[in-house]
Design a protein around this motif. Structure first.
Motif, PDB file in Angstrom:
ATOM      1  N   ALA A   1     -25.121 -54.128 -29.645  1.00  0.00           N
ATOM      2  CA  ALA A   1     -25.421 -54.705 -28.331  1.00  0.00           C
ATOM      3  C   ALA A   1     -24.219 -55.508 -27.849  1.00  0.00           C
TER       4      ALA A   1
ATOM      5  N   ILE B   1     -27.229 -55.752 -11.490  1.00  0.00           N
ATOM      6  CA  ILE B   1     -26.518 -55.540 -12.756  1.00  0.00           C
ATOM      7  C   ILE B   1     -25.363 -56.534 -12.883  1.00  0.00           C
TER       8      ILE B   1
ATOM      9  N   GLU C   1     -25.332 -57.052 -17.254  1.00  0.00           N
ATOM     10  CA  GLU C   1     -25.663 -55.895 -18.071  1.00  0.00           C
ATOM     11  C   GLU C   1     -26.747 -55.088 -17.376  1.00  0.00           C
ATOM     12  N   ALA C   2     -26.922 -53.845 -17.837  1.00  0.00           N
ATOM     13  CA  ALA C   2     -28.032 -53.011 -17.382  1.00  0.00           C
ATOM     14  C   ALA C   2     -29.063 -52.978 -18.503  1.00  0.00           C
ATOM     15  N   PRO C   3     -30.225 -53.634 -18.325  1.00  0.00           N
ATOM     16  CA  PRO C   3     -31.229 -53.667 -19.394  1.00  0.00           C
ATOM     17  C   PRO C   3     -31.716 -52.271 -19.759  1.00  0.00           C
ATOM     18  N   MET C   4     -32.197 -52.131 -20.984  1.00  0.00           N
ATOM     19  CA  MET C   4     -32.649 -50.832 -21.462  1.00  0.00           C
ATOM     20  C   MET C   4     -33.789 -50.288 -20.612  1.00  0.00           C
ATOM     21  N   ASP C   5     -34.711 -51.145 -20.185  1.00  0.00           N
ATOM     22  CA  ASP C   5     -35.834 -50.675 -19.360  1.00  0.00           C
ATOM     23  C   ASP C   5     -35.331 -50.045 -18.066  1.00  0.00           C
TER      24      ASP C   5
ATOM     25  N   PRO D   1     -28.840 -53.046 -24.247  1.00  0.00           N
ATOM     26  CA  PRO D   1     -28.396 -53.000 -22.856  1.00  0.00           C
ATOM     27  C   PRO D   1     -26.978 -52.456 -22.774  1.00  0.00           C
TER      28      PRO D   1
ATOM     29  N   ALA E   1     -21.815 -49.923 -16.890  1.00  0.00           N
ATOM     30  CA  ALA E   1     -22.944 -49.342 -16.169  1.00  0.00           C
ATOM     31  C   ALA E   1     -22.571 -49.041 -14.725  1.00  0.00           C
TER      32      ALA E   1
END
Length: 386
Positions: A145, A233, A238-242, A288, A294
């Motif tokens: 991560a 973002i 960051e771009a969260p996993m969801d 993420p 991202a």
């Protein structure tokens, strides 16, 4: 086993709300297409899929601890030593009578989006383990991560990290090493190999996206929808996993309905159920993605199609499929929904690889499916042996 001793329920599938909405919509569409079938194409399947989710969340199987040894940590990244783990599991013996130093390292580069475990999923279903059995010393890159060092990482930084790992293995081995990249890990491995030059003995790209506008109207549409999310973002860093998962779910809106209803029909103590659970756990465990990386993926790849157009820039340099001049192996699965075949074939057109395989599977099935050993693992190993 008593209820109190069972492992905790899994969270997910993530994002749960979107999964449920997609499943409900797919069930309603199936019923609308064939109302004469009653509930068989709609409510019944939805009920079965919901049962499948409950079965997965409560399933007692957990991926066994493979005892991987981490090597050469850089920031949050490290190399997972598959050979050391296999020797440990066999009581310290090397099945082929080889000392570790006699095994050529092979660097495996997974996607940035999901954990690296897809390439070493289960003891009896592992591309990395198969390569070990063939006499190699697989080293699996675990991106980790994003931490303080990786918070502002763009794609050029991740490529530089691959290059660092290549240099480390070359120094330890005393010569050039093969590199295998999967999904966007293959695209990044190409960029890194072009800069590493002779340090990369040979390069394999497995379902690596390149032409992001080939057979990809859905991908382009999703990317344009995502562009307004770029300020979010940037704010989060960051771009969260969801958020990432929501785009993959949208590529195949009925996938969750089909796969969880299918899981509900499986014998829950069989090997197919264990594989399903391991895969679903893998899908829901991703870290993420660093915000700048991202942003580049959405803007430069999916919207601008910069790799295929020849204007993908890494720092001050342009990235081309022709940057790497060594032997190349490409695998393009015929039924890939994540990376449309025409996207990966765009890279093939620029590469002119000396070996191309077209497994009759999907993006993940190519790696761990029933025919993975014959359709991918064996030809890849033979090619690696030169």
């Amino acid at each position: 086993m008593t209820r109190g001793k069972q492992p905790p329920l899994r969270a997910g599938p993530k994002p749960l709300g979107l999964h449920l909405a997609m499943m409900s919509a797919a069930a309603m569409m199936a019923h609308a297409k064939n109302p004469a079938a009653g509930d068989k194409n709609g409510t019944d399947q939805l009920s079965l899929a919901l049962q499948g989710i409950d079965l997965w969340r409560a399933h007692p199987f957990r991926r066994p601890d493979s005892g991987l040894v981490r090597r050469h940590p850089i920031g949050q990244s490290s190399l997972l030593d598959i050979a050391a783990a296999r020797r440990k599991s066999s009581g310290g013996e090397d099945e082929k009578g080889q000392t570790p130093a006699s095994r050529k390292p092979v660097l495996l580069v997974p996607s940035l989006i999901n954990p690296p475990t897809i390439l070493d999923l289960l003891p009896d279903n592992s591309l990395a383990g198969f390569l070990y059995d063939q006499g190699f010393a697989p080293m699996l890159l675990d991106w980790g991560a994003p931490g303080a060092m990786e918070h502002d990482f763009g794609l050029a930084d991740y490529c530089a990290r691959i290059h660092q790992m290549i240099d480390h293995l070359v120094e330890a081995w005393g010569g050039p090493v093969p590199v295998i990249g999967y999904c966007m890990g293959g695209t990044l491995a190409l960029a890194a190999a072009g800069r590493a030059g002779a340090a990369v003995e040979r390069l394999a790209c497995l379902a690596a996206p390149w032409d992001f506008h080939a057979d990809g109207a859905v991908h382009q549409g999703l990317a344009r929808m995502a562009m307004p999310l770029l300020p979010l973002i940037a704010h989060l860093g960051e771009a969260p996993m969801d958020l990432i998962q929501s785009f993959f779910i949208s590529l195949s809106p009925d996938a969750a309905l089909r796969k969880f209803s299918h899981f509900a029909r499986m014998p829950q103590d069989g090997p197919d159920a264990r594989l399903f659970v391991a895969l679903e756990d893998w899908l829901n465990e991703g870290p993420p993605l660093a915000g700048p990386a991202a942003t580049e993926v959405l803007r430069d790849w999916y919207v601008l199609n910069s790799p295929m157009r020849g204007c993908w820039q890494m720092g001050s340099e342009m990235v081309s499929a022709r940057d790497y001049a060594g032997p190349v192996f490409c695998a393009v699965p015929q039924n890939d929904r994540i990376v449309p075949p025409q996207s990966a074939l765009g890279l093939v057109a620029g590469f002119h690889p000396d070996h191309l395989v077209r497994p009759s599977s999907g993006h993940v099935g190519m790696i761990v499916g029933r025919r993975a050993r014959t359709d991918l693992w064996m030809p890849l190993s033979k090619w690696l042996q030169g």
